[in-house]
Design an enzyme around this catalytic site. Structure first.
Site, mmCIF file in Angstrom:
data_model
loop_
_atom_site.group_PDB
_atom_site.id
_atom_site.type_symbol
_atom_site.label_atom_id
_atom_site.label_comp_id
_atom_site.label_asym_id
_atom_site.label_seq_id
_atom_site.Cartn_x
_atom_site.Cartn_y
_atom_site.Cartn_z
ATOM 1 N N ASP A 19 48.270 39.810 3.984
ATOM 2 C CA ASP A 19 48.154 38.841 2.570
ATOM 3 C C ASP A 19 48.179 39.961 1.261
ATOM 4 O O ASP A 19 47.306 40.784 1.280
ATOM 5 C CB ASP A 19 46.886 38.178 2.595
ATOM 6 C CG ASP A 19 47.180 37.106 1.096
ATOM 7 O OD1 ASP A 19 47.721 37.558 0.161
ATOM 8 O OD2 ASP A 19 46.421 36.270 1.169
ATOM 9 N N ILE A 20 49.154 40.168 0.538
ATOM 10 C CA ILE A 20 49.213 40.939 -0.661
ATOM 11 C C ILE A 20 48.163 40.868 -1.571
ATOM 12 O O ILE A 20 47.716 41.987 -2.187
ATOM 13 C CB ILE A 20 50.743 40.954 -1.166
ATOM 14 C CG1 ILE A 20 50.821 42.413 -1.973
ATOM 15 C CG2 ILE A 20 50.855 40.006 -2.194
ATOM 16 C CD1 ILE A 20 52.435 42.881 -2.046
ATOM 17 N N ASN A 33 59.636 34.798 -10.910
ATOM 18 C CA ASN A 33 61.188 34.642 -11.162
ATOM 19 C C ASN A 33 61.472 35.024 -12.691
ATOM 20 O O ASN A 33 60.355 35.490 -13.258
ATOM 21 C CB ASN A 33 61.275 33.226 -10.970
ATOM 22 C CG ASN A 33 60.135 32.271 -11.727
ATOM 23 O OD1 ASN A 33 59.898 32.602 -12.937
ATOM 24 N ND2 ASN A 33 59.651 31.288 -11.036
ATOM 25 N N GLY A 41 55.136 30.486 -3.237
ATOM 26 C CA GLY A 41 55.334 31.686 -2.309
ATOM 27 C C GLY A 41 54.214 32.699 -2.601
ATOM 28 O O GLY A 41 53.229 32.487 -3.159
ATOM 29 N N VAL A 42 54.752 33.956 -2.704
ATOM 30 C CA VAL A 42 53.725 35.012 -3.187
ATOM 31 C C VAL A 42 53.319 34.918 -4.463
ATOM 32 O O VAL A 42 52.126 35.081 -4.854
ATOM 33 C CB VAL A 42 54.382 36.526 -2.613
ATOM 34 C CG1 VAL A 42 55.572 36.859 -3.686
ATOM 35 C CG2 VAL A 42 53.201 37.642 -2.464
ATOM 36 N N ASP A 43 54.283 34.579 -5.214
ATOM 37 C CA ASP A 43 53.906 34.400 -6.776
ATOM 38 C C ASP A 43 52.673 33.413 -6.997
ATOM 39 O O ASP A 43 51.691 33.826 -7.659
ATOM 40 C CB ASP A 43 55.087 33.904 -7.552
ATOM 41 C CG ASP A 43 54.909 33.827 -8.807
ATOM 42 O OD1 ASP A 43 53.821 33.828 -9.549
ATOM 43 O OD2 ASP A 43 56.040 34.120 -9.610
ATOM 44 N N SER A 126 62.365 38.648 -2.324
ATOM 45 C CA SER A 126 63.777 37.571 -2.270
ATOM 46 C C SER A 126 63.823 37.122 -0.963
ATOM 47 O O SER A 126 65.015 36.401 -0.565
ATOM 48 C CB SER A 126 65.152 38.774 -2.724
ATOM 49 O OG SER A 126 65.227 38.803 -4.108
ATOM 50 N N THR A 127 62.919 37.652 0.004
ATOM 51 C CA THR A 127 63.247 37.108 1.446
ATOM 52 C C THR A 127 62.596 35.634 1.889
ATOM 53 O O THR A 127 62.783 35.318 2.810
ATOM 54 C CB THR A 127 62.625 38.053 2.489
ATOM 55 O OG1 THR A 127 61.415 38.107 2.330
ATOM 56 C CG2 THR A 127 63.127 39.358 2.141
ATOM 57 N N GLY A 128 62.052 35.231 0.698
ATOM 58 C CA GLY A 128 61.470 33.845 1.163
ATOM 59 C C GLY A 128 62.313 32.752 0.244
ATOM 60 O O GLY A 128 63.526 32.499 0.782
HETATM 61 P P1 ADP Z 1 61.375 35.164 -3.467
HETATM 62 O O1 ADP Z 1 61.605 33.968 -4.363
HETATM 63 O O2 ADP Z 1 61.578 36.331 -3.778
HETATM 64 O O3 ADP Z 1 62.058 35.056 -2.339
HETATM 65 P P2 ADP Z 1 58.847 34.311 -2.225
HETATM 66 O O4 ADP Z 1 57.507 34.135 -2.570
HETATM 67 O O5 ADP Z 1 59.179 33.064 -1.670
HETATM 68 O O6 ADP Z 1 59.694 35.107 -2.888
HETATM 69 O O7 ADP Z 1 58.967 35.118 -0.776
HETATM 70 C C1 ADP Z 1 58.720 36.607 -0.582
HETATM 71 C C2 ADP Z 1 58.169 36.930 0.572
HETATM 72 O O8 ADP Z 1 56.901 37.013 0.490
HETATM 73 C C3 ADP Z 1 58.606 36.423 1.752
HETATM 74 O O9 ADP Z 1 58.713 37.147 2.969
HETATM 75 C C4 ADP Z 1 57.175 35.592 2.001
HETATM 76 O O10 ADP Z 1 56.945 35.597 3.453
HETATM 77 C C5 ADP Z 1 56.030 36.616 1.515
HETATM 78 N N1 ADP Z 1 54.929 36.058 1.247
HETATM 79 C C6 ADP Z 1 54.453 34.917 0.850
HETATM 80 N N2 ADP Z 1 53.158 34.727 0.682
HETATM 81 C C7 ADP Z 1 52.673 35.997 0.601
HETATM 82 C C8 ADP Z 1 51.490 36.843 0.519
HETATM 83 N N3 ADP Z 1 50.255 36.055 0.350
HETATM 84 N N4 ADP Z 1 51.344 38.033 0.995
HETATM 85 C C9 ADP Z 1 52.473 38.848 1.136
HETATM 86 N N5 ADP Z 1 53.715 38.267 1.469
HETATM 87 C C10 ADP Z 1 53.812 36.926 1.063
#
Ligand code: ADP
Length: 184
Positions: A19-20, A33, A41-43, A126-128
């Site tokens: 988890d980042i 974004n 997601g990660v944001d 970008s991969t989510g």
């Molecule tokens: P984007 O809109 O750029 O695709 P997302 O947040 O949807 O961004 O996904 C980007 C990546 O971050 C995906 O591979 C997702 O699985 C990953 N991700 C989601 N939550 C976390 C986290 N807490 N820590 C690290 N990576 C994460």
């Protein structure tokens, strides 16, 4: 017995699963974004962990174009800084997506260097929700990180943080595919 790793041979480009928001590095990168006003997601995870002060600072920035990045403080995160990078939405691969993704990594790393930071952690930008194919994104990420480390021998560590085993496998494969002759 495993000999202690000397700083001269320790790899500087590392793939981990995790988890980042938990990474103890100088800066974590957010897959933001263009509004920089938060998303899923990660944001969402980063804003929850950092606290409301992060959104308040993001509001002062006036957004960020795709392929660029902006830096804020990390507030309640273990990381002191957050670099908000805006990756491309995948539209089939013929709309400059590869170059825009590469620019996210380059710009984020340039910001880290300008601030004198030594360690940084990236998610798979970008991969989510944005749908960029994982293997292709991983190759671009690894290529850009290696180029930066090569050009910046004093930089400490770039950590590629994979959320789950599929991402980890893709990034480890990209790392193996492009392994340099000597440790980076
Ligand atoms: P984007 O809109 O750029 O695709 P997302 O947040 O949807 O961004 O996904 C980007 C990546 O971050 C995906 O591979 C997702 O699985 C990953 N991700 C989601 N939550 C976390 C986290 N807490 N820590 C690290 N990576 C994460």
């Amino acid at each position: 017995m495993v000999p202690p790793t000397s700083s001269a041979t320790r790899p500087r480009l590392v793939v981990v699963e995790g988890d980042i928001t938990r990474q103890d590095v100088d800066a974590i990168v957010n897959a933001a974004n263009t509004t920089l006003l938060g998303g899923g997601g990660v944001d969402g995870a980063i804003h929850r962990a950092a606290g409301p002060e992060l959104l308040a600072e993001c509001r002062t920035l006036g957004g960020c174009p795709t392929g660029e990045a902006r830096i804020t403080r990390g507030y309640r995160l273990p990381a002191r800084w957050v670099i908000h990078a805006v990756g491309p939405v995948w539209r089939g691969g013929r709309h400059g997506e590869d170059e825009l993704l590469a620019r996210c990594y380059r710009h984020s790393l340039a910001l880290a260097r300008e601030r004198g930071l030594k360690t940084i952690a990236f998610p798979a930008i970008s991969t989510g929700a944005y749908g960029f194919p994982l293997e292709r994104a991983a190759r671009i990420a690894v290529r850009e990180c290696r180029a930066f480390l090569e050009a910046n021998p004093d930089f400490g560590e770039i950590r590629l943080v994979c959320f789950g085993p599929a991402a980890r496998a893709a990034f480890e494969a990209a790392l193996r595919e492009t392994a340099p002759d000597r440790p980076d």
